[in-house]
Design a protein around this motif. Structure first.
Motif, mmCIF file in Angstrom:
data_model
loop_
_atom_site.group_PDB
_atom_site.id
_atom_site.type_symbol
_atom_site.label_atom_id
_atom_site.label_comp_id
_atom_site.label_asym_id
_atom_site.label_seq_id
_atom_site.Cartn_x
_atom_site.Cartn_y
_atom_site.Cartn_z
ATOM 1 N N THR A 178 1.061 -3.006 -2.991
ATOM 2 C CA THR A 178 -0.441 -2.495 -3.172
ATOM 3 C C THR A 178 -0.960 -3.911 -3.421
ATOM 4 O O THR A 178 -0.411 -4.856 -3.771
ATOM 5 C CB THR A 178 -0.740 -1.740 -4.139
ATOM 6 N N SER A 216 0.046 4.194 1.846
ATOM 7 C CA SER A 216 -0.887 4.170 0.619
ATOM 8 C C SER A 216 -0.088 4.967 -0.443
ATOM 9 O O SER A 216 1.203 5.599 -0.007
ATOM 10 C CB SER A 216 -2.142 5.304 0.824
ATOM 11 N N GLN A 217 -0.146 4.763 -1.688
ATOM 12 C CA GLN A 217 0.543 5.311 -2.632
ATOM 13 C C GLN A 217 -0.444 5.791 -3.737
ATOM 14 O O GLN A 217 -1.573 4.775 -4.074
ATOM 15 C CB GLN A 217 1.857 4.573 -3.080
ATOM 16 N N LYS A 218 -0.143 6.553 -4.756
ATOM 17 C CA LYS A 218 -0.893 7.130 -5.589
ATOM 18 C C LYS A 218 -0.807 6.121 -6.923
ATOM 19 O O LYS A 218 0.502 6.031 -7.293
ATOM 20 C CB LYS A 218 -0.715 8.554 -6.066
ATOM 21 N N CYS A 219 -1.715 5.591 -7.511
ATOM 22 C CA CYS A 219 -1.691 4.609 -8.713
ATOM 23 C C CYS A 219 -1.352 5.533 -9.941
ATOM 24 O O CYS A 219 -2.020 6.709 -10.012
ATOM 25 C CB CYS A 219 -2.952 4.052 -9.111
ATOM 26 N N THR A 220 -0.250 5.301 -10.591
ATOM 27 C CA THR A 220 0.172 6.235 -11.795
ATOM 28 C C THR A 220 -0.910 6.290 -12.930
ATOM 29 O O THR A 220 -0.942 7.178 -13.653
ATOM 30 C CB THR A 220 1.410 5.754 -12.259
ATOM 31 N N VAL A 247 -5.767 7.263 -8.390
ATOM 32 C CA VAL A 247 -6.138 6.942 -7.041
ATOM 33 C C VAL A 247 -5.376 6.348 -5.659
ATOM 34 O O VAL A 247 -4.287 5.723 -6.191
ATOM 35 C CB VAL A 247 -7.337 5.743 -7.465
ATOM 36 N N GLN A 248 -5.499 6.908 -4.879
ATOM 37 C CA GLN A 248 -4.777 6.314 -3.570
ATOM 38 C C GLN A 248 -5.038 4.882 -3.229
ATOM 39 O O GLN A 248 -6.051 4.518 -3.009
ATOM 40 C CB GLN A 248 -4.899 7.350 -2.236
ATOM 41 N N ASN A 249 -3.968 4.181 -3.255
ATOM 42 C CA ASN A 249 -4.226 2.608 -2.847
ATOM 43 C C ASN A 249 -3.420 2.204 -1.585
ATOM 44 O O ASN A 249 -2.162 2.716 -1.364
ATOM 45 C CB ASN A 249 -3.638 1.663 -3.979
ATOM 46 N N GLU A 250 -4.186 1.528 -0.858
ATOM 47 C CA GLU A 250 -3.403 1.108 0.548
ATOM 48 C C GLU A 250 -2.339 0.248 0.300
ATOM 49 O O GLU A 250 -2.169 -0.541 -0.906
ATOM 50 C CB GLU A 250 -4.266 0.196 1.451
ATOM 51 N N THR A 251 -0.936 0.147 0.904
ATOM 52 C CA THR A 251 0.180 -0.397 0.741
ATOM 53 C C THR A 251 0.014 -1.366 2.217
ATOM 54 O O THR A 251 -0.505 -0.898 3.020
ATOM 55 C CB THR A 251 1.450 0.402 0.713
#
Length: 92
Positions: free
Chosen positions: A38, A71-75, A79-83
């Motif tokens: 990310t 994408s992955q969820k920020c812990t 929020v979903q963030n693009e990878t």
């Protein structure tokens, strides 16, 4: 106070060099096509400001040197963030 043409050209050359160095720092993180990060992870690993990373990543995406790979969820925020990653090679 007005800047002269020479001063503006000097500023552009310095900032252009800095942008190239930052882009190379970011590209160096992606050693294989399987690495995805990310923007925040890139900022953490390069010690660059997130705003600088976002600008350089946008340029790398436009140049097709990087590609959005998911994408992955920020812990912390949920929020979903693009990878980002190197462009996936197309197999024939």
């Amino acid at each position: 106070m007005r800047s002269t043409h020479t001063q503006l050209a000097g500023y552009d050359s310095v900032t252009g060099t800095k942008r190239c160095t930052q882009k190379q720092m970011i590209l160096n993180l992606f050693c294989t096509p399987h690495v995805t990060l990310t923007r925040q992870e890139i900022a953490d690993r390069t010690n660059l400001r997130l705003s600088s990373v976002c600008g350089r990543v946008r340029e790398l995406l436009d140049d097709e040197a990087l590609q959005v790979r998911g994408s992955q969820k920020c812990t912390a925020t949920g929020v979903q963030n693009e990878t980002m990653g190197l462009p996936a090679e197309v197999t024939a």
